[in-house]
Design a protein around this motif. Structure first.
Motif, PDB file in Angstrom:
ATOM      1  N   ARG A  74       0.837  -1.191   0.000  1.00  0.00           N
ATOM      2  CA  ARG A  74       0.000   0.000   0.000  1.00  0.00           C
ATOM      3  C   ARG A  74       0.869   1.237   0.000  1.00  0.00           C
ATOM      4  O   ARG A  74       1.932   1.261   0.606  1.00  0.00           O
ATOM      5  CB  ARG A  74      -0.949  -0.015   1.194  1.00  0.00           C
ATOM      6  CG  ARG A  74      -1.980  -1.128   1.036  1.00  0.00           C
ATOM      7  CD  ARG A  74      -3.023  -1.099   2.079  1.00  0.00           C
ATOM      8  NE  ARG A  74      -4.016  -2.131   1.784  1.00  0.00           N
ATOM      9  CZ  ARG A  74      -5.138  -2.267   2.443  1.00  0.00           C
ATOM     10  NH1 ARG A  74      -5.435  -1.445   3.439  1.00  0.00           N
ATOM     11  NH2 ARG A  74      -5.992  -3.206   2.106  1.00  0.00           N
ATOM     12  N   GLN A  76       0.722   5.413   0.639  1.00  0.00           N
ATOM     13  CA  GLN A  76      -0.035   6.540   1.167  1.00  0.00           C
ATOM     14  C   GLN A  76       0.517   7.814   0.560  1.00  0.00           C
ATOM     15  O   GLN A  76       1.716   8.083   0.625  1.00  0.00           O
ATOM     16  CB  GLN A  76       0.041   6.611   2.682  1.00  0.00           C
ATOM     17  CG  GLN A  76      -0.788   7.774   3.231  1.00  0.00           C
ATOM     18  CD  GLN A  76      -0.944   7.726   4.733  1.00  0.00           C
ATOM     19  OE1 GLN A  76      -0.722   6.700   5.362  1.00  0.00           O
ATOM     20  NE2 GLN A  76      -1.341   8.847   5.298  1.00  0.00           N
ATOM     21  N   ILE A  82      -4.821   6.398   0.152  1.00  0.00           N
ATOM     22  CA  ILE A  82      -4.122   5.113   0.227  1.00  0.00           C
ATOM     23  C   ILE A  82      -4.527   4.278  -0.987  1.00  0.00           C
ATOM     24  O   ILE A  82      -5.720   4.078  -1.249  1.00  0.00           O
ATOM     25  CB  ILE A  82      -4.435   4.348   1.531  1.00  0.00           C
ATOM     26  CG1 ILE A  82      -3.957   5.166   2.736  1.00  0.00           C
ATOM     27  CG2 ILE A  82      -3.772   2.968   1.511  1.00  0.00           C
ATOM     28  CD1 ILE A  82      -4.287   4.554   4.076  1.00  0.00           C
ATOM     29  N   GLU A  84      -3.599   0.531  -3.132  1.00  0.00           N
ATOM     30  CA  GLU A  84      -2.995  -0.789  -3.027  1.00  0.00           C
ATOM     31  C   GLU A  84      -2.529  -1.222  -4.411  1.00  0.00           C
ATOM     32  O   GLU A  84      -3.317  -1.208  -5.372  1.00  0.00           O
ATOM     33  CB  GLU A  84      -3.999  -1.795  -2.488  1.00  0.00           C
ATOM     34  CG  GLU A  84      -3.413  -3.188  -2.338  1.00  0.00           C
ATOM     35  CD  GLU A  84      -4.436  -4.158  -1.787  1.00  0.00           C
ATOM     36  OE1 GLU A  84      -4.366  -4.460  -0.598  1.00  0.00           O
ATOM     37  OE2 GLU A  84      -5.307  -4.592  -2.578  1.00  0.00           O
ATOM     38  N   THR A 130       4.457   7.206   1.021  1.00  0.00           N
ATOM     39  CA  THR A 130       4.999   6.234   1.961  1.00  0.00           C
ATOM     40  C   THR A 130       4.539   4.843   1.555  1.00  0.00           C
ATOM     41  O   THR A 130       3.364   4.632   1.256  1.00  0.00           O
ATOM     42  CB  THR A 130       4.493   6.544   3.392  1.00  0.00           C
ATOM     43  OG1 THR A 130       4.799   7.900   3.693  1.00  0.00           O
ATOM     44  CG2 THR A 130       5.147   5.634   4.410  1.00  0.00           C
TER      45      THR A 130
END
Length: 133
Positions: A74, A76, A82, A84, A130
């Motif tokens: 995932r 961010q 977010i 995936e 991230t």
């Protein structure tokens, strides 16, 4: 394809304004991401300068090691969005229409990744990205 300083990511449609039917939390191709560094490398190998929008990806990311990304991870973006990762984006014949040899040059992670939306929101130019499992 037009670059923007910000885009809205919607849980039902992916990138706001994209063609209907490609997005949503269950859509594996709701958002496509591309590495700026790998795009530049691809263009250098082809001996041409092309805008990243030629790839027809939704989001361009800089400073991230795409070889560290795999299905299920995932990402961010900023404080909210977010995504995936669902797979590598497979280049289509339109790449060779843009520049001969581009389709073959976009092998593996150079082609970017497809993603599904986990948490909707806005992505802005300069947002930190991230990676987390």
């Amino acid at each position: 394809m037009m670059p923007h300083g910000a885009v809205s990511i919607d849980a039902n449609t992916g990138v706001f304004g994209n063609r209907p039917g490609k997005g949503g939390q269950t859509g594996k191709r709701a958002v496509t991401i591309l590495s700026k560094e790998l795009w530049n490398e691809t263009c250098t190998d082809l001996g041409v300068v092309l805008p990243w929008t030629t790839r027809r990806a939704s989001v361009l990311i800089s400073g991230m090691d795409f070889t560290a990304i795999s299905d299920g991870l995932r990402l961010q973006f900023g404080p909210a969005v977010i995504l995936e990762v669902t797979g590598i984006t497979q280049p289509c014949k339109r790449m060779d229409e843009a520049h001969q040899g581009l389709k073959a040059a976009l092998h593996g992670v150079r082609g970017g990744f497809t993603c599904r939306v986990i948490l909707a929101g806005d992505i802005r130019l300069g947002d930190n990205v991230t990676i987390f499992p």
